[in-house]
Design a protein around this motif. Structure first.
Motif, PDB file in Angstrom:
ATOM      1  N   ASP A 221     -20.768 -17.779  -9.261  1.00 30.60           N
ATOM      2  CA  ASP A 221     -21.360 -17.837 -10.608  1.00 30.60           C
ATOM      3  C   ASP A 221     -21.540 -19.276 -11.089  1.00 30.60           C
TER       4      ASP A 221
ATOM      5  N   ASP B 197     -17.512 -23.438 -19.344  1.00 38.43           N
ATOM      6  CA  ASP B 197     -16.812 -22.469 -18.494  1.00 38.43           C
ATOM      7  C   ASP B 197     -16.570 -23.023 -17.088  1.00 38.43           C
ATOM      8  N   ARG B 198     -17.520 -23.772 -16.595  1.00 36.67           N
ATOM      9  CA  ARG B 198     -17.373 -24.363 -15.255  1.00 36.67           C
ATOM     10  C   ARG B 198     -16.190 -25.332 -15.227  1.00 36.67           C
TER      11      ARG B 198
ATOM     12  N   ASN C  55      -8.701 -13.957  -8.603  1.00 36.96           N
ATOM     13  CA  ASN C  55      -9.707 -13.913  -9.665  1.00 36.96           C
ATOM     14  C   ASN C  55      -9.196 -14.670 -10.876  1.00 36.96           C
TER      15      ASN C  55
ATOM     16  N   PHE D 146     -12.979 -23.259 -15.310  1.00 42.92           N
ATOM     17  CA  PHE D 146     -12.756 -22.638 -14.001  1.00 42.92           C
ATOM     18  C   PHE D 146     -12.278 -23.670 -12.980  1.00 42.92           C
TER      19      PHE D 146
ATOM     20  N   ASN E  95     -17.202 -21.021  -6.458  1.00 43.14           N
ATOM     21  CA  ASN E  95     -17.421 -19.724  -7.095  1.00 43.14           C
ATOM     22  C   ASN E  95     -18.920 -19.523  -7.221  1.00 43.14           C
TER      23      ASN E  95
ATOM     24  N   THR F 146     -14.294 -12.167 -18.330  1.00 38.79           N
ATOM     25  CA  THR F 146     -15.032 -11.903 -17.089  1.00 38.79           C
ATOM     26  C   THR F 146     -14.237 -12.428 -15.894  1.00 38.79           C
ATOM     27  N   ASP F 147     -14.149 -11.598 -14.850  1.00 42.32           N
ATOM     28  CA  ASP F 147     -13.469 -12.002 -13.609  1.00 42.32           C
ATOM     29  C   ASP F 147     -14.383 -12.894 -12.772  1.00 42.32           C
ATOM     30  N   HIS F 148     -13.831 -14.001 -12.297  1.00 39.89           N
ATOM     31  CA  HIS F 148     -14.588 -14.900 -11.417  1.00 39.89           C
ATOM     32  C   HIS F 148     -13.744 -15.177 -10.176  1.00 39.89           C
TER      33      HIS F 148
END
Length: 272
Positions: free
Chosen positions: A98, A119-120, A67, A123, A96, A73-75
Motif C-alpha cells: 500500500d 501514514d507512510r 500486520n 508505518f 508494504n 486498517t491492517d497493513h
C-alpha cells in the motif's frame, strides 16, 4: 558511557536511491561507525524505485508477516535485506504494497506529494521498531535521518516505553533541509493518539502539521539533536535553542562529521 550498538533509521541510502545529502551520509556513516568498533543496524523504506534484482534484495521470511494497524486498517509488514559488500554492512528495508510500491519516493511524477505520507511515516517507524524487537537486538543509540523517521522518539517514549529492547535507547535526530511542502492531514494527531501519544504531546502538531511542526515534535522527544545540513530552517534552530537540556551538535563538515557524531553518541548516552 560507551554506546556499543547504534541503530540507523534512514530515509534514503545510496546506492539504492540517487545521491543526496541524506543518502550519502546514511551510506557512509554506518560503515564509519562500524569501523570505529561499534555494532550497527541500518534501515530504510523499500521505495518502489529500488531495483530489487540489481541490488539483490531478498525477503527475510522470519521477520515478515506481521500486520500493523494504522487508522483501523491492517497493513502487512514485509522485511527485505541487502548487503553493501564494500562496507561489509547489511541494510534492512521496510516494505508494504500500500505504501511503498510506487515509482517515486515522496511525490508523484508531477511533483505532488503523496497525501498519505503521514501514514507512510507512521508505518515506516513502527515497522523498524517491530523488526528490531524481532531481531532481539537492543540498541544503545538510535540515529534518525530525514523527516520520515521523525516520529521515532515519540513512539519509543510513549508506545514502546515498557519494551525491554527499546525503552533505554537514546534517540538522536539529524535535521536536514529536506522539507516537504504539503502539510500532513489534520487527522495526523488523532492517529498518533490512537497509537498511545498523549494530548499534551500533540499540542504543537495539532496546530501545525507542516515540516516545521513535525520537526519540532521530533526535537521535543529526542535525547540529542544534530544539525545535518549546513543551513536549516531558522524557526527550527530557534526552537532547538529553547531545549537547554538536550545536547545539540551544530553542522559538521564532511571531513570531520564521522568522528564528531561518534563522540556525540557517548555524550547523548551519558546525558539525563
Amino acid at each position: 558511557m560507551d554506546a556499543k550498538k547504534i541503530l540507523f533509521i534512514a530515509q534514503e541510502i545510496t546506492p539504492y536511491l540517487p545521491e543526496s545529502e541524506i543518502a550519502t551520509i546514511c551510506r557512509n556513516l554506518p560503515q564509519g561507525i562500524q569501523e570505529r568498533g561499534r555494532e550497527i543496524r541500518t534501515f530504510m523504506p523499500k521505495f518502489g524505485s529500488i531495483n530489487e534484482r540489481r541490488n539483490q534484495l531478498h525477503e527475510v521470511i522470519r521477520l515478515s508477516g506481521m500486520n500493523l494497524i494504522i487508522d483501523d486498517t491492517d497493513h502487512p509488514l514485509i522485511i527485505k535485506v541487502a548487503s553493501i559488500q564494500a562496507a561489509r554492512m547489511q541494510v534492512y528495508f521496510i516494505d508494504n504494497e500500500d505504501f511503498f510500491q510506487r515509482k517515486h519516493c515522496i511525490s508523484d511524477e508531477e511533483g505532488n506529494e503523496y497525501e498519505d505520507n503521514d501514514d507512510r511515516s507512521i508505518f515506516y517507524v513502527r515497522g523498524v521498531l517491530e523488526t528490531v524487537k524481532k531481531l532481539r537486538w537492543i540498541p544503545d543509540v538510535i540515529h534518525c535521518h530525514g523527516w520520515m523517521s521523525a516520529l521515532t522518539a515519540l513512539y519509543i517514549k510513549r508506545m514502546y516505553a515498557d519494551d525491554p529492547c527499546l525503552r533505554n535507547a537514546k534517540i538522536v535526530y539529524s535535521i536536514y533541509n529536506d522539507d516537504f511542502k504539503t502539510p500532513f492531514r489534520k487527522e495526523f494527531a488523532g492517529k498518533l493518539k490512537m497509537d498511545g501519544a498523549k494530548d499534551s504531546d500533540l499540542k504543537g502538531i495539532k496546530a501545525d502539521t507542516s515540516f516545521i511542526g513535525l520537526t519540532k515534535l521530533a526535537v521535543d522527544f529526542a535525547d540529542g539533536v544534530i544539525q545535518g545540513s549546513e543551513t536549516i530552517n531558522q524557526d527550527i534552530l530557534d526552537y532547538i535553542a529553547t531545549k537547554k537540556n538536550t545536547p545539540f551538535l551544530p553542522y559538521q563538515s564532511p571531513d570531520v562529521y564521522m568522528d564528531e557524531f561518534n563522540k556525540f553518541y557517548d555524550v547523548v548516552l551519558g546525558s539525563k
